[in-house]
Motif scaffolding. Structure first.
Motif, PDB file in Angstrom:
ATOM      1  N   ASP A   1      50.857  47.969  13.439  1.00  0.00           N
ATOM      2  CA  ASP A   1      49.990  47.806  12.267  1.00  0.00           C
ATOM      3  C   ASP A   1      50.530  46.756  11.302  1.00  0.00           C
ATOM      4  O   ASP A   1      49.771  46.121  10.570  1.00  0.00           O
ATOM      5  N   GLU A   2      51.851  46.588  11.273  1.00  0.00           N
ATOM      6  CA  GLU A   2      52.489  45.597  10.404  1.00  0.00           C
ATOM      7  C   GLU A   2      53.674  45.005  11.150  1.00  0.00           C
ATOM      8  O   GLU A   2      54.241  45.641  12.048  1.00  0.00           O
ATOM      9  N   TYR A   3      54.083  43.796  10.745  1.00  0.00           N
ATOM     10  CA  TYR A   3      55.211  43.121  11.376  1.00  0.00           C
ATOM     11  C   TYR A   3      56.034  42.463  10.276  1.00  0.00           C
ATOM     12  O   TYR A   3      55.503  41.694   9.474  1.00  0.00           O
ATOM     13  N   MET A   4      57.330  42.775  10.214  1.00  0.00           N
ATOM     14  CA  MET A   4      58.222  42.147   9.240  1.00  0.00           C
ATOM     15  C   MET A   4      59.408  41.536   9.969  1.00  0.00           C
ATOM     16  O   MET A   4      60.014  42.166  10.831  1.00  0.00           O
ATOM     17  N   SER A   5      59.730  40.283   9.610  1.00  0.00           N
ATOM     18  CA  SER A   5      60.843  39.582  10.244  1.00  0.00           C
ATOM     19  C   SER A   5      62.136  39.866   9.486  1.00  0.00           C
ATOM     20  O   SER A   5      62.158  39.901   8.260  1.00  0.00           O
ATOM     21  N   LYS A   6      63.216  40.091  10.240  1.00  0.00           N
ATOM     22  CA  LYS A   6      64.538  40.265   9.632  1.00  0.00           C
ATOM     23  C   LYS A   6      65.131  38.892   9.295  1.00  0.00           C
ATOM     24  O   LYS A   6      64.963  37.963  10.073  1.00  0.00           O
ATOM     25  N   PRO A   7      65.861  38.762   8.161  1.00  0.00           N
ATOM     26  CA  PRO A   7      66.056  39.774   7.120  1.00  0.00           C
ATOM     27  C   PRO A   7      64.810  39.904   6.259  1.00  0.00           C
ATOM     28  O   PRO A   7      64.030  38.971   6.137  1.00  0.00           O
ATOM     29  N   PHE A   8      64.645  41.086   5.639  1.00  0.00           N
ATOM     30  CA  PHE A   8      63.448  41.325   4.849  1.00  0.00           C
ATOM     31  C   PHE A   8      63.836  41.963   3.522  1.00  0.00           C
ATOM     32  O   PHE A   8      64.959  42.421   3.322  1.00  0.00           O
ATOM     33  N   SER A   9      62.881  41.971   2.595  1.00  0.00           N
ATOM     34  CA  SER A   9      63.094  42.570   1.275  1.00  0.00           C
ATOM     35  C   SER A   9      62.842  44.074   1.352  1.00  0.00           C
ATOM     36  O   SER A   9      61.801  44.517   1.838  1.00  0.00           O
ATOM     37  N   LEU A  10      63.798  44.876   0.871  1.00  0.00           N
ATOM     38  CA  LEU A  10      63.615  46.329   0.865  1.00  0.00           C
ATOM     39  C   LEU A  10      62.481  46.739  -0.065  1.00  0.00           C
ATOM     40  O   LEU A  10      61.798  47.739   0.177  1.00  0.00           O
ATOM     41  N   VAL A  11      62.284  45.975  -1.141  1.00  0.00           N
ATOM     42  CA  VAL A  11      61.171  46.261  -2.047  1.00  0.00           C
ATOM     43  C   VAL A  11      59.844  46.096  -1.313  1.00  0.00           C
ATOM     44  O   VAL A  11      58.944  46.933  -1.412  1.00  0.00           O
ATOM     45  N   GLU A  12      59.726  44.991  -0.555  1.00  0.00           N
ATOM     46  CA  GLU A  12      58.496  44.754   0.203  1.00  0.00           C
ATOM     47  C   GLU A  12      58.320  45.836   1.273  1.00  0.00           C
ATOM     48  O   GLU A  12      57.201  46.297   1.525  1.00  0.00           O
ATOM     49  N   LEU A  13      59.423  46.255   1.896  1.00  0.00           N
ATOM     50  CA  LEU A  13      59.343  47.319   2.903  1.00  0.00           C
ATOM     51  C   LEU A  13      58.797  48.606   2.289  1.00  0.00           C
ATOM     52  O   LEU A  13      57.924  49.257   2.869  1.00  0.00           O
ATOM     53  N   ASP A  14      59.298  48.976   1.099  1.00  0.00           N
ATOM     54  CA  ASP A  14      58.797  50.182   0.423  1.00  0.00           C
ATOM     55  C   ASP A  14      57.290  50.100   0.222  1.00  0.00           C
ATOM     56  O   ASP A  14      56.559  51.080   0.456  1.00  0.00           O
ATOM     57  N   MET A  15      56.815  48.943  -0.221  1.00  0.00           N
ATOM     58  CA  MET A  15      55.391  48.781  -0.494  1.00  0.00           C
ATOM     59  C   MET A  15      54.562  48.911   0.781  1.00  0.00           C
ATOM     60  O   MET A  15      53.515  49.568   0.793  1.00  0.00           O
ATOM     61  N   ARG A  16      55.032  48.296   1.866  1.00  0.00           N
ATOM     62  CA  ARG A  16      54.278  48.358   3.127  1.00  0.00           C
ATOM     63  C   ARG A  16      54.274  49.769   3.705  1.00  0.00           C
ATOM     64  O   ARG A  16      53.267  50.232   4.248  1.00  0.00           O
ATOM     65  N   VAL A  17      55.417  50.467   3.598  1.00  0.00           N
ATOM     66  CA  VAL A  17      55.475  51.845   4.084  1.00  0.00           C
ATOM     67  C   VAL A  17      54.500  52.719   3.309  1.00  0.00           C
ATOM     68  O   VAL A  17      53.740  53.501   3.896  1.00  0.00           O
ATOM     69  N   SER A  18      54.513  52.577   1.978  1.00  0.00           N
ATOM     70  CA  SER A  18      53.595  53.373   1.152  1.00  0.00           C
ATOM     71  C   SER A  18      52.143  53.097   1.523  1.00  0.00           C
ATOM     72  O   SER A  18      51.330  54.025   1.642  1.00  0.00           O
ATOM     73  N   GLN A  19      51.814  51.822   1.734  1.00  0.00           N
ATOM     74  CA  GLN A  19      50.440  51.462   2.073  1.00  0.00           C
ATOM     75  C   GLN A  19      50.037  52.031   3.426  1.00  0.00           C
ATOM     76  O   GLN A  19      48.940  52.591   3.583  1.00  0.00           O
ATOM     77  N   LEU A  20      50.915  51.940   4.418  1.00  0.00           N
ATOM     78  CA  LEU A  20      50.605  52.457   5.749  1.00  0.00           C
ATOM     79  C   LEU A  20      50.411  53.977   5.730  1.00  0.00           C
ATOM     80  O   LEU A  20      49.520  54.512   6.398  1.00  0.00           O
ATOM     81  N   LEU A  21      51.240  54.662   4.959  1.00  0.00           N
ATOM     82  CA  LEU A  21      51.127  56.112   4.910  1.00  0.00           C
ATOM     83  C   LEU A  21      49.918  56.555   4.095  1.00  0.00           C
ATOM     84  O   LEU A  21      49.329  57.600   4.367  1.00  0.00           O
ATOM     85  N   GLU A  22      49.538  55.771   3.105  1.00  0.00           N
ATOM     86  CA  GLU A  22      48.307  56.079   2.375  1.00  0.00           C
ATOM     87  C   GLU A  22      47.091  55.913   3.291  1.00  0.00           C
ATOM     88  O   GLU A  22      46.164  56.724   3.279  1.00  0.00           O
ATOM     89  N   ASP A  23      47.135  54.847   4.113  1.00  0.00           N
ATOM     90  CA  ASP A  23      46.030  54.614   5.047  1.00  0.00           C
ATOM     91  C   ASP A  23      45.941  55.726   6.089  1.00  0.00           C
ATOM     92  O   ASP A  23      44.880  55.980   6.665  1.00  0.00           O
ATOM     93  N   ALA A  24      47.088  56.378   6.347  1.00  0.00           N
ATOM     94  CA  ALA A  24      47.123  57.408   7.388  1.00  0.00           C
ATOM     95  C   ALA A  24      46.570  58.740   6.905  1.00  0.00           C
ATOM     96  O   ALA A  24      46.349  59.649   7.697  1.00  0.00           O
ATOM     97  N   THR A  25      46.355  58.877   5.575  1.00  0.00           N
ATOM     98  CA  THR A  25      45.868  60.166   5.063  1.00  0.00           C
ATOM     99  C   THR A  25      44.389  60.348   5.337  1.00  0.00           C
ATOM    100  O   THR A  25      43.653  59.398   5.485  1.00  0.00           O
TER     101      THR A  25
END
Length: 571
Positions: free
Chosen positions: A547-571
């Motif tokens: 559903d999403e693809y992030m290249s290493k190294p990545f921003s942990l702040v951006e990771l938090d945002m993408r995780v939250s968005q994916l889990l919101e979409d999963a509800t």
């Protein structure tokens, strides 16, 4: 016999290590001499050209090219190789030699050799200190180096890291702005003349953002004119260093500036008893956080907490024990909070926690976790006696139609309601008591389950710890087979998946998930993390079901945002 062979092998290994260490020291001594000689040869060719000089220069470069990698100095060998290629024509001794062009091309590479020698010297010094058991770090801090000169930027990053700093880099004003949005820095080093935007354009960006304008700034520039110096200092720079500069002088300026800033912060913004931020810092920082949210919308919550029956502790055991309890609870809170959060002592036995990128329910869950820890462990000990406390806490999420005063009042009011309902609980503004005081939750409302699959143990641990603090249920897997086994046996809302792992790669795992019968994984979101940055790799991952693809190294702040968005979409 076997033990004797092992001892002989270990002794041989130690002997080889000692020989290599001595060889590196000797090589460094010769390197300094050779660089000096090559510098003189360039100068002589500029002043009074002689046909034999280019061949001499070539031989020095060619020698370094071959010898440096033997001692583990591949960068020196690479730069020397460029110089050798530049002067190889000197062996042919042909007419119309390109000496003038080679002279011009070689100056920057010779400068890079000097930088590499400085790096090697510092590395050897640190290794020797470590072997002697000495300390190798001094003042720490997170620095941002902004310069479009790849060679100089790389040198500064590596050299400053050897001095114990955390160092990030940016090659342009645009990438620097991105970094500044994602991270908090203690000091910025800024090149003035960059392309396509000059360093001057960053001054306005820093000055207009209240969260950035107080960061110390040192300008690095080849311009030595008074006009540029005055302009930069007037615009807000704290120092101006002219290129070329001596690194030790720059390091001393950085150390001095950071020391003054940290001393000032300690005096002005820290509570002397607990060491956490004080009310003055909270009042200033909360406005800056809200300005940041207005620019880059995201949830933000605060929590007010008050130690239960603190007066009784002081009256029973004395103020010295009361002080230990305050220090202990402050330490416990700091250990549990995320790096993006900040904690302040609001006054007396009251503390306030500011949690950016955090919704109200998430903030409440985090504070409930801390409260449960106070049930299981004391916060202070003195002369063999342990002291435990609980606290009452109110949490409020900010909304755009709420003023700062109203927002703070909401959390404060929720905290007082928690006191009135029996203490030892967390209340969300407008909500009810904490989970410990409520009926068992509906199983259908379970916490989101996240699987972190990565063979990098350190990264996996960091991600798992961060997600647990966001109130997700987190499981770790160190390889693809282990991850797939867990997925087949459990309902997983989100799989954070490394692209390259042993036993089964992330891409192969995606293929198995996609081909699974009955679409059993259709409700599982997948966030692929990979060091592969090619467009075809990204396209392949998305085509296989990521559903999403992030290249290493990545921003942990951006990771938090993408995780939250994916889990919101999963509800």
């Amino acid at each position: 016999m076997t033990d004797r062979k092992q001892r002989d092998a270990m002794e041989k290994h130690r002997s080889n290590e000692q020989l290599m260490k001595e060889g590196k020291k000797r090589f460094l001594e010769e390197l300094h001499k050779q660089i000096h000689t090559m510098e003189q040869l360039l100068h002589r060719m500029e002043e009074d050209y002689e046909e034999r000089l280019p061949a001499h220069f070539y031989r020095y470069a060619h020698t370094l090219k071959g010898s440096a990698p033997i001692f583990g100095f591949a960068r020196v060998g690479a730069v020397a190789g460029v110089l050798a290629d530049e002067w190889e024509w000197a062996l042919e001794n042909t007419a119309g030699c390109p000496a003038r062009q080679s002279l011009q091309n070689s100056k920057a590479n010779l400068q890079q050799l000097m930088m590499e020698a400085a790096i090697i010297e510092r590395e050897l010094q640190l290794n020797e200190k470590r072997e002697q058991g000495g300390r190798t770090t001094g003042l720490t801090g997170k620095l941002l180096v902004i310069d479009d000169d790849d060679v100089l930027r790389s040198f500064l990053v590596r050299r400053l890291e050897l001095d114990g700093y955390i160092v990030h880099e940016a090659a342009s004003v645009e990438s620097a702005q991105q970094r500044l949005r994602e991270e908090l820095y203690d000091l910025i080093l800024l090149d003035l003349m960059m392309h396509p935007q000059s360093g001057y354009e960053l001054f306005d960006y820093l000055r207009e953002d209240p969260t950035l304008k107080w960061i110390p700034l040192i300008v690095l520039s080849a311009r030595s004119g008074v006009q540029d110096k005055v302009r930069c200092l007037t615009l807000g720079a704290n120092d101006y260093v002219v290129k070329p500069f001596d690194y030790e002088e720059l390091a001393a300026r950085i150390f001095s500036l950071l020391s003054r800033v940290k001393n000032f912060e300690q005096l002005a913004f820290r509570d002397p008893l607990t060491g956490v931020f004080n009310r003055r810092y909270f009042d200033q920082q909360i406005e800056q956080e809200l300005l940041r949210v207005s620019r880059y919308p995201a949830p933000i919550s605060i929590a007010f907490l008050d130690i239960d029956r603190f007066k009784l502790i002081n009256d029973t055991y004395g103020h010295a024990i009361g002080d230990l309890v305050l220090q202990g609870l402050a330490y416990l809170l700091q250990q549990q909070l995320r790096t993006s959060d900040f904690l302040a002592r609001f006054g007396g036995e009251e503390f306030v926690v500011v949690m950016p990128n955090t919704a109200g329910d998430q903030a409440r869950s985090l504070m409930e976790t801390v409260l449960q820890l106070t049930h299981r462990q004391p916060v202070a000990q003195y002369e063999g006696q342990s002291y435990s406390v609980t606290f009452s806490c109110g949490v409020a999420e900010w909304s755009p139609d709420t003023t700062t005063e109203e927002w703070v009042a909401l959390a404060d009011e929720a905290m007082y309601r928690a006191k009135q309902q029996g203490r030892d609980r967390v209340l969300l503004a407008g909500g009810s008591a904490n989970a410990a005081m409520r009926p068992a939750p509906d199983p259908s409302l379970r916490r989101k389950r996240v699987l972190v699959a990565d063979d990098d143990g350190i990264l996996r641990s960091i991600l798992a710890s961060r997600l647990k603090k966001l109130a997700y249920e987190v499981t770790e897997a160190g390889n693809g087979e282990e991850a797939y086994q867990y997925l087949t046996e459990n309902d997983v809302d989100l799989c954070i998946l490394d692209g390259v792992m042993p036993k089964m790669s992330g891409f192969d795992l995606l293929k198995k998930m996609k081909s699974a019968p009955d679409g059993r994984f259709r409700h599982t979101r997948v966030l692929m993390l990979s060091g592969k940055k090619r467009d075809e790799d990204i396209a392949a991952a998305l085509q296989l079901g990521a559903d999403e693809y992030m290249s290493k190294p990545f921003s942990l702040v951006e990771l938090d945002m993408r995780v939250s968005q994916l889990l919101e979409d999963a509800t």
